[in-house]
Design a protein around this motif. Structure first.
Motif, PDB file in Angstrom:
ATOM      1  N   ALA A 233     -32.132 -70.320  41.946  1.00  0.00           N
ATOM      2  CA  ALA A 233     -33.541 -69.972  42.116  1.00  0.00           C
ATOM      3  C   ALA A 233     -34.276 -69.826  40.789  1.00  0.00           C
ATOM      4  O   ALA A 233     -35.211 -70.580  40.498  1.00  0.00           O
ATOM      5  CB  ALA A 233     -33.653 -68.675  42.923  1.00  0.00           C
ATOM      6  N   GLN A 237     -37.049 -72.343  39.120  1.00  0.00           N
ATOM      7  CA  GLN A 237     -38.435 -71.917  39.202  1.00  0.00           C
ATOM      8  C   GLN A 237     -39.148 -72.005  37.853  1.00  0.00           C
ATOM      9  O   GLN A 237     -40.333 -72.315  37.784  1.00  0.00           O
ATOM     10  CB  GLN A 237     -38.497 -70.482  39.734  1.00  0.00           C
ATOM     11  CG  GLN A 237     -39.909 -69.923  39.827  1.00  0.00           C
ATOM     12  CD  GLN A 237     -39.916 -68.435  40.097  1.00  0.00           C
ATOM     13  OE1 GLN A 237     -38.873 -67.854  40.388  1.00  0.00           O
ATOM     14  NE2 GLN A 237     -41.073 -67.817  39.993  1.00  0.00           N
ATOM     15  N   ASN A 242     -43.313 -75.704  40.436  1.00  0.00           N
ATOM     16  CA  ASN A 242     -43.683 -74.956  41.646  1.00  0.00           C
ATOM     17  C   ASN A 242     -44.957 -75.474  42.296  1.00  0.00           C
ATOM     18  O   ASN A 242     -45.808 -74.702  42.749  1.00  0.00           O
ATOM     19  CB  ASN A 242     -43.832 -73.456  41.317  1.00  0.00           C
ATOM     20  CG  ASN A 242     -42.580 -72.886  40.694  1.00  0.00           C
ATOM     21  OD1 ASN A 242     -41.501 -72.965  41.256  1.00  0.00           O
ATOM     22  ND2 ASN A 242     -42.720 -72.334  39.492  1.00  0.00           N
ATOM     23  N   SER A 255     -41.339 -78.517  43.842  1.00  0.00           N
ATOM     24  CA  SER A 255     -40.880 -77.186  44.226  1.00  0.00           C
ATOM     25  C   SER A 255     -39.605 -77.312  45.039  1.00  0.00           C
ATOM     26  O   SER A 255     -39.285 -78.380  45.564  1.00  0.00           O
ATOM     27  CB  SER A 255     -41.948 -76.439  45.029  1.00  0.00           C
ATOM     28  OG  SER A 255     -42.251 -77.151  46.220  1.00  0.00           O
ATOM     29  N   SER A 259     -37.432 -71.733  44.809  1.00  0.00           N
ATOM     30  CA  SER A 259     -38.552 -71.394  43.927  1.00  0.00           C
ATOM     31  C   SER A 259     -39.718 -70.804  44.715  1.00  0.00           C
ATOM     32  O   SER A 259     -40.348 -69.838  44.279  1.00  0.00           O
ATOM     33  CB  SER A 259     -39.004 -72.636  43.157  1.00  0.00           C
ATOM     34  OG  SER A 259     -39.526 -73.624  44.035  1.00  0.00           O
TER      35      SER A 259
END
Length: 306
Positions: A233, A237, A242, A255, A259
């Motif tokens: 994650a 991210q 994103n 994305s 994220s």
């Protein structure tokens, strides 16, 4: 008589200790099972609330391309299409696995078959060190090095699937390498000796005998690395951009499921549609993790059967 009584006393003590050990292990296993079942129940119940409480179509959720839970379309349906995140997650995971697998297999062959002393003294500690580095450090390095490099020397803003793939490749490489080393180590020594005795070269032995014998273990290592990449994650991210759109290029912001989850979970109210759809994303992520686990067990079972 005294010796017999002493033996009986020792036997009864061992029996009591064994009984206590069984009880303790049973309690530990019960706690683990209850915790796992509770997590599954909680995530699934929250994830299904989107479809049974908020009456969102599952097909629209999986195939939709617009993500804005606070708004609705012309027909009054909320914009909760998760397809861009699903495509982004699979794209990053598959690309990272395709790049990491050959590198990991080559490194494992070098560490075990070509230079075992150097590999054991130098490369193995390096791999263990890479495994222990926190994901936020990988993400920060990607944000400081990879993203500017892509922006200045290739195209775009630097954020996108390419940057996330590079970060994930480095993250899963030590894991896949370590498991591949174990798989190659598990090949019996007499396989190598028989191949060399028949006149095969060292490379022919590695390619035709060792890698084929270790193939189930190597596949398990790759799938395990994919499972870790799919659930990553924070590092993703920081470098993927994103942007909730279907990616048309490796160098455009995109994305993933993780994220969007990390960005939105702290900004929603429990029980609302915005919160429920995030739990639905978590349910999809959980389903994919279970799928990877089933694949690993299936490959391992085939290896045992053979």
């Amino acid at each position: 008589m005294e010796a017999r009584e002493k033996a009986l006393t020792q036997t009864s003590k061992k029996a009591r200790l064994e009984k206590r050990g069984k009880i303790i292990t049973f309690i530990c296993i019960s706690i683990m099972v209850i915790a796992a079942a509770s997590i599954l129940f909680f995530v699934i119940s929250k994830g299904l609330a989107t479809f049974f409480v908020n009456h969102v179509s599952f097909v629209d959720f999986i195939t939709g391309t617009d993500w804005n839970p606070s708004k609705t379309d012309a027909a009054g349906n909320p914009l909760v299409g998760a397809l861009p995140m699903i495509i982004g997650s699979f794209g990053v995971t598959l690309l990272a696995a395709c790049i990491a697998a050959p590198l990991a297999i080559g490194a494992a062959i070098f560490m075990v078959e070509i230079s075992p002393k150097f590999g054991k003294k130098i490369l193995q500690p390096v791999m263990e060190l890479l495994v222990g580095i926190p994901s936020v450090v990988y993400g920060f390095i990607g944000l400081s090095v990879i993203v500017p490099f892509i922006r200045e020397h290739i195209s775009g803003s630097g954020f996108g699937i390419a940057a996330a793939t590079a970060v994930l490749t480095v993250m899963i490489l030590p894991t896949v390498t370590s498991l591949t080393v174990d798989a190659i180590h598990s090949v019996p020594r007499h396989y190598r000796e028989a191949s060399l005795a028949l006149g095969a070269t060292r490379w022919q032995t590695i390619w035709k005998v060792i890698l084929r014998s270790a193939r189930p273990g190597i596949l398990t290592a790759v799938v395990f690395g994919m499972a870790r990449a799919f659930g990553e994650a924070l590092a993703v991210q920081m470098v993927i951009g994103n942007s909730v759109v279907i990616p048309t290029s490796l160098f455009e912001p995109a994305s993933t499921l993780t994220s969007i989850l990390t960005m939105g979970m702290g900004n929603t109210v429990m029980g609302t549609l915005e919160n429920n759809v995030l739990w639905s994303l978590a349910m999809v992520l959980l389903a994919m993790s279970l799928f990877f686990i089933i694949m690993i067990r299936f490959i391992g079972r085939r290896r045992k059967v053979k």
